[in-house]
Design a protein around this motif. Structure first.
Motif, PDB file in Angstrom:
ATOM      1  N   LEU A  16      27.814  39.998  -6.639  1.00 49.72           N
ATOM      2  CA  LEU A  16      27.336  38.616  -6.672  1.00 49.72           C
ATOM      3  C   LEU A  16      26.674  38.201  -5.366  1.00 49.72           C
ATOM      4  CD1 LEU A  16      27.306  36.581  -8.992  1.00 49.72           C
ATOM      5  CD2 LEU A  16      28.765  38.523  -9.379  1.00 49.72           C
ATOM      6  N   ALA A  17      27.161  38.693  -4.231  1.00 47.69           N
ATOM      7  CA  ALA A  17      26.466  38.409  -2.976  1.00 47.69           C
ATOM      8  C   ALA A  17      25.064  39.012  -3.015  1.00 47.69           C
ATOM      9  CB  ALA A  17      27.253  38.966  -1.794  1.00 47.69           C
ATOM     10  N   ALA A  18      24.960  40.212  -3.567  1.00 54.86           N
ATOM     11  CA  ALA A  18      23.649  40.866  -3.677  1.00 54.86           C
ATOM     12  C   ALA A  18      22.740  40.132  -4.641  1.00 54.86           C
ATOM     13  CB  ALA A  18      23.821  42.316  -4.121  1.00 54.86           C
ATOM     14  N   ARG A  19      23.258  39.726  -5.817  1.00 55.00           N
ATOM     15  CA  ARG A  19      22.437  39.004  -6.773  1.00 55.00           C
ATOM     16  C   ARG A  19      21.933  37.692  -6.177  1.00 55.00           C
ATOM     17  NH1 ARG A  19      24.092  43.217  -8.832  1.00 55.00           N
ATOM     18  NH2 ARG A  19      22.571  43.795  -7.265  1.00 55.00           N
ATOM     19  N   ALA A  20      22.802  37.027  -5.400  1.00 53.59           N
ATOM     20  CA  ALA A  20      22.391  35.779  -4.767  1.00 53.59           C
ATOM     21  C   ALA A  20      21.278  36.028  -3.751  1.00 53.59           C
ATOM     22  CB  ALA A  20      23.590  35.118  -4.093  1.00 53.59           C
ATOM     23  N   LEU A  21      21.486  36.988  -2.858  1.00 56.92           N
ATOM     24  CA  LEU A  21      20.532  37.245  -1.781  1.00 56.92           C
ATOM     25  C   LEU A  21      19.203  37.770  -2.296  1.00 56.92           C
ATOM     26  CD1 LEU A  21      19.739  37.576   1.184  1.00 56.92           C
ATOM     27  CD2 LEU A  21      20.941  39.766   1.194  1.00 56.92           C
ATOM     28  N   GLU A  22      19.236  38.770  -3.172  1.00 58.64           N
ATOM     29  CA  GLU A  22      17.985  39.396  -3.596  1.00 58.64           C
ATOM     30  C   GLU A  22      17.135  38.470  -4.458  1.00 58.64           C
ATOM     31  OE1 GLU A  22      19.699  42.746  -5.380  1.00 58.64           O
ATOM     32  OE2 GLU A  22      20.112  41.799  -7.327  1.00 58.64           O
ATOM     33  N   ASN A  23      17.778  37.442  -5.051  1.00 63.31           N
ATOM     34  CA  ASN A  23      17.042  36.503  -5.905  1.00 63.31           C
ATOM     35  C   ASN A  23      16.948  35.106  -5.304  1.00 63.31           C
ATOM     36  OD1 ASN A  23      16.595  38.291  -8.225  1.00 63.31           O
ATOM     37  ND2 ASN A  23      18.833  38.248  -8.398  1.00 63.31           N
ATOM     38  N   THR A  24      17.512  34.907  -4.109  1.00 63.70           N
ATOM     39  CA  THR A  24      17.563  33.599  -3.445  1.00 63.70           C
ATOM     40  C   THR A  24      18.016  32.506  -4.408  1.00 63.70           C
ATOM     41  OG1 THR A  24      15.154  33.255  -3.768  1.00 63.70           O
ATOM     42  CG2 THR A  24      15.879  34.217  -1.680  1.00 63.70           C
ATOM     43  N   VAL A  25      19.190  32.747  -5.013  1.00 65.44           N
ATOM     44  CA  VAL A  25      19.821  31.790  -5.919  1.00 65.44           C
ATOM     45  C   VAL A  25      21.287  31.637  -5.522  1.00 65.44           C
ATOM     46  CG1 VAL A  25      18.310  32.355  -7.870  1.00 65.44           C
ATOM     47  CG2 VAL A  25      20.485  33.574  -7.605  1.00 65.44           C
ATOM     48  N   TYR A  26      21.937  30.595  -6.007  1.00 63.38           N
ATOM     49  CA  TYR A  26      23.389  30.532  -5.936  1.00 63.38           C
ATOM     50  C   TYR A  26      23.955  31.475  -6.993  1.00 63.38           C
ATOM     51  CZ  TYR A  26      23.313  26.429  -2.883  1.00 63.38           C
ATOM     52  OH  TYR A  26      23.134  25.583  -1.822  1.00 63.38           O
ATOM     53  N   ALA A  27      25.121  32.048  -6.719  1.00 64.24           N
ATOM     54  CA  ALA A  27      25.750  32.960  -7.677  1.00 64.24           C
ATOM     55  C   ALA A  27      27.239  32.643  -7.772  1.00 64.24           C
ATOM     56  CB  ALA A  27      25.539  34.414  -7.281  1.00 64.24           C
ATOM     57  N   PHE A  28      27.748  32.634  -9.003  1.00 66.15           N
ATOM     58  CA  PHE A  28      29.131  32.259  -9.278  1.00 66.15           C
ATOM     59  C   PHE A  28      29.890  33.433  -9.894  1.00 66.15           C
ATOM     60  CE2 PHE A  28      26.803  28.402  -9.101  1.00 66.15           C
ATOM     61  CZ  PHE A  28      27.671  27.370  -8.785  1.00 66.15           C
ATOM     62  N   PHE A  29      30.977  33.825  -9.244  1.00 66.23           N
ATOM     63  CA  PHE A  29      31.934  34.771  -9.811  1.00 66.23           C
ATOM     64  C   PHE A  29      33.133  33.944 -10.264  1.00 66.23           C
ATOM     65  CE2 PHE A  29      35.734  37.558  -8.742  1.00 66.23           C
ATOM     66  CZ  PHE A  29      35.642  38.335  -9.894  1.00 66.23           C
ATOM     67  N   VAL A  30      33.293  33.786 -11.592  1.00 66.07           N
ATOM     68  CA  VAL A  30      34.355  32.956 -12.150  1.00 66.07           C
ATOM     69  C   VAL A  30      35.315  33.883 -12.879  1.00 66.07           C
ATOM     70  CG1 VAL A  30      34.890  30.940 -13.564  1.00 66.07           C
ATOM     71  CG2 VAL A  30      32.656  31.113 -12.448  1.00 66.07           C
ATOM     72  N   ASN A  31      36.415  34.225 -12.215  1.00 65.17           N
ATOM     73  CA  ASN A  31      37.289  35.264 -12.743  1.00 65.17           C
ATOM     74  C   ASN A  31      38.567  34.694 -13.339  1.00 65.17           C
ATOM     75  OD1 ASN A  31      37.675  38.024 -13.253  1.00 65.17           O
ATOM     76  ND2 ASN A  31      39.035  38.233 -11.485  1.00 65.17           N
ATOM     77  N   ALA A  32      39.066  35.401 -14.343  1.00 64.59           N
ATOM     78  CA  ALA A  32      40.321  35.011 -14.989  1.00 64.59           C
ATOM     79  C   ALA A  32      41.499  35.268 -14.062  1.00 64.59           C
ATOM     80  CB  ALA A  32      40.491  35.779 -16.298  1.00 64.59           C
ATOM     81  N   ALA A  33      42.611  34.584 -14.351  1.00 62.13           N
ATOM     82  CA  ALA A  33      43.858  34.802 -13.624  1.00 62.13           C
ATOM     83  C   ALA A  33      44.937  35.171 -14.622  1.00 62.13           C
ATOM     84  CB  ALA A  33      44.264  33.549 -12.848  1.00 62.13           C
ATOM     85  N   GLY A  34      45.736  36.191 -14.296  1.00 62.37           N
ATOM     86  CA  GLY A  34      46.795  36.615 -15.201  1.00 62.37           C
ATOM     87  C   GLY A  34      46.257  37.503 -16.311  1.00 62.37           C
ATOM     88  N   GLY A  35      46.965  37.523 -17.437  1.00 61.63           N
ATOM     89  CA  GLY A  35      46.569  38.373 -18.555  1.00 61.63           C
ATOM     90  C   GLY A  35      47.666  39.358 -18.892  1.00 61.63           C
ATOM     91  N   PRO A  36      47.358  40.365 -19.724  1.00 62.40           N
ATOM     92  CA  PRO A  36      48.384  41.321 -20.151  1.00 62.40           C
ATOM     93  C   PRO A  36      48.901  42.146 -18.978  1.00 62.40           C
ATOM     94  CG  PRO A  36      46.196  42.072 -20.798  1.00 62.40           C
ATOM     95  CD  PRO A  36      46.032  40.674 -20.298  1.00 62.40           C
ATOM     96  N   ARG A  37      50.135  42.631 -19.096  1.00 64.51           N
ATOM     97  CA  ARG A  37      50.759  43.370 -17.990  1.00 64.51           C
ATOM     98  C   ARG A  37      49.989  44.630 -17.621  1.00 64.51           C
ATOM     99  NH1 ARG A  37      57.287  43.268 -19.355  1.00 64.51           N
ATOM    100  NH2 ARG A  37      57.556  40.992 -19.178  1.00 64.51           N
ATOM    101  N   HIS A  38      49.419  45.280 -18.624  1.00 64.49           N
ATOM    102  CA  HIS A  38      48.729  46.541 -18.327  1.00 64.49           C
ATOM    103  C   HIS A  38      47.372  46.320 -17.680  1.00 64.49           C
ATOM    104  CE1 HIS A  38      46.778  45.466 -22.154  1.00 64.49           C
ATOM    105  NE2 HIS A  38      45.796  46.278 -21.785  1.00 64.49           N
ATOM    106  N   ARG A  39      46.866  45.063 -17.731  1.00 65.15           N
ATOM    107  CA  ARG A  39      45.553  44.806 -17.130  1.00 65.15           C
ATOM    108  C   ARG A  39      45.438  43.339 -16.699  1.00 65.15           C
ATOM    109  NH1 ARG A  39      40.565  43.037 -17.472  1.00 65.15           N
ATOM    110  NH2 ARG A  39      38.777  44.362 -16.929  1.00 65.15           N
ATOM    111  N   PRO A  40      46.210  42.921 -15.721  1.00 62.66           N
ATOM    112  CA  PRO A  40      46.098  41.534 -15.260  1.00 62.66           C
ATOM    113  C   PRO A  40      44.825  41.332 -14.443  1.00 62.66           C
ATOM    114  CG  PRO A  40      47.601  42.740 -13.860  1.00 62.66           C
ATOM    115  CD  PRO A  40      47.238  43.678 -14.989  1.00 62.66           C
ATOM    116  N   CYS A  41      44.345  40.105 -14.424  1.00 60.21           N
ATOM    117  CA  CYS A  41      43.189  39.744 -13.610  1.00 60.21           C
ATOM    118  C   CYS A  41      43.665  38.986 -12.381  1.00 60.21           C
ATOM    119  CB  CYS A  41      42.213  38.884 -14.411  1.00 60.21           C
ATOM    120  SG  CYS A  41      41.492  39.738 -15.825  1.00 60.21           S
ATOM    121  N   GLY A  42      42.974  39.183 -11.279  1.00 64.99           N
ATOM    122  CA  GLY A  42      43.437  38.652 -10.003  1.00 64.99           C
ATOM    123  C   GLY A  42      42.698  37.445  -9.494  1.00 64.99           C
ATOM    124  N   ALA A  43      42.034  36.699 -10.389  1.00 70.21           N
ATOM    125  CA  ALA A  43      41.295  35.499  -9.993  1.00 70.21           C
ATOM    126  C   ALA A  43      40.245  35.858  -8.933  1.00 70.21           C
ATOM    127  CB  ALA A  43      42.242  34.407  -9.527  1.00 70.21           C
ATOM    128  N   GLY A  44      40.251  35.184  -7.777  1.00 74.90           N
ATOM    129  CA  GLY A  44      39.261  35.486  -6.741  1.00 74.90           C
ATOM    130  C   GLY A  44      37.922  34.830  -6.964  1.00 74.90           C
TER     131      GLY A  44
END
Length: 268
Positions: free
Chosen positions: A148-176
């Motif tokens: 996302l930093a690269a997509r923002a810089l190379e295109n001179t746009v704002y970029a949003f990484f909107v990540n899930a938090a939690g989820g199933p035990r075998h594959r939880p998401c870490g927000a961020g």
């Protein structure tokens, strides 16, 4: 977390159903449509959607204050992750640039951000920001930060990484969740791995200042992105480069934002 083709204990599938116009009227979405109307805002959510042609897509839904109680499918994920997603979903055929409050938002979902041409196509079509709702597994957030930093810089746009938090035990998401400015610097980030609201101000002046110095969109030679083919063979433009323009909601405000000279955008 269930697969979209699995039923719950009441025999209900988690996937939603859209009509031919992409509108989704489902009582399970009532709290979201009510929130958009009550607060006069537009927001997005991801869902598995059964389209009118029977295709199942991994999609972004828009909830708008003026949507009359229904959500609208505004984008279908184009790059599907490994065999698991490919066995469930049909890839989207075009990108989307959606006007919201005078800003033009290019949309992607998770794995889409891994492909520079996806964000570039949105930027060449006039996007001021690139928004990607995601489900990155915990421990992989560093990849999203690079993408996302690269997509923002190379295109001179704002970029949003909107990540899930939690989820199933075998594959939880870490927000961020994080927001990157048009020069690639991080301007906001979630402070924890739990659910959190991240606020960021998008500044038209900052877009203009960055684009006065960085001219990648003006000087992009889209012809170089075409594959080399033997003489006499046709070069096909894949469906993934097509974009769908959504109607502008406020063209006067949008016209005040800096827009790159998009010469040759059709070849992006």
């Amino acid at each position: 977390m269930r697969r979209p083709d699995e039923r719950d204990g009441r025999g209900i599938r988690p996937e939603l159903t859209a009509d031919a116009g992409g509108r989704v009227g489902d009582h399970r979405l009532d709290p979201l449509t009510a929130a958009a109307a009550d607060h006069g805002v537009t927001f997005f959510a991801g869902a598995a959607v059964r389209r009118a042609d029977a295709a199942r897509t991994n999609s972004v839904l828009a909830f708008d204050a003026d949507a009359d109680g229904a959500a609208t499918v505004v984008y279908d994920k184009q790059h599907l992750w490994h065999a698991g997603e490919r066995s469930l979903f049909t890839p989207g055929r075009c990108g989307t640039v959606l006007p919201v409050g005078g800003w033009e938002l290019g949309l992607g979902i998770c794995y889409d951000m891994s492909f520079p041409e996806h964000g570039r196509a949105a930027a060449l079509a006039g996007a001021h920001a690139y928004v990607c709702p995601c489900a990155f597994a915990a421990g992989n957030e560093h990849r999203a930060a690079v993408y996302l930093a690269a997509r923002a810089l190379e295109n001179t746009v704002y970029a949003f990484f909107v990540n899930a938090a939690g989820g199933p035990r075998h594959r939880p998401c870490g927000a961020g969740t994080a927001v990157y400015g048009p020069d690639g610097t991080r301007v906001a980030r979630a402070a924890t791995a739990r659910e959190e609201i991240v606020l960021a101000d998008l500044d038209p002046g900052e877009l203009g200042r960055v684009r006065e110095f960085l001219h990648m969109l003006d000087e992009c030679r889209t012809s170089l992105a075409r594959p080399a083919v033997p003489d006499g063979d046709a070069v096909r433009t894949p469906d993934e480069t097509a974009l769908r323009r959504m109607p502008r909601d406020d063209p006067t405000t949008a016209a005040q934002l800096p827009v790159a000279d998009r010469r040759g955008a059709a070849g992006a």
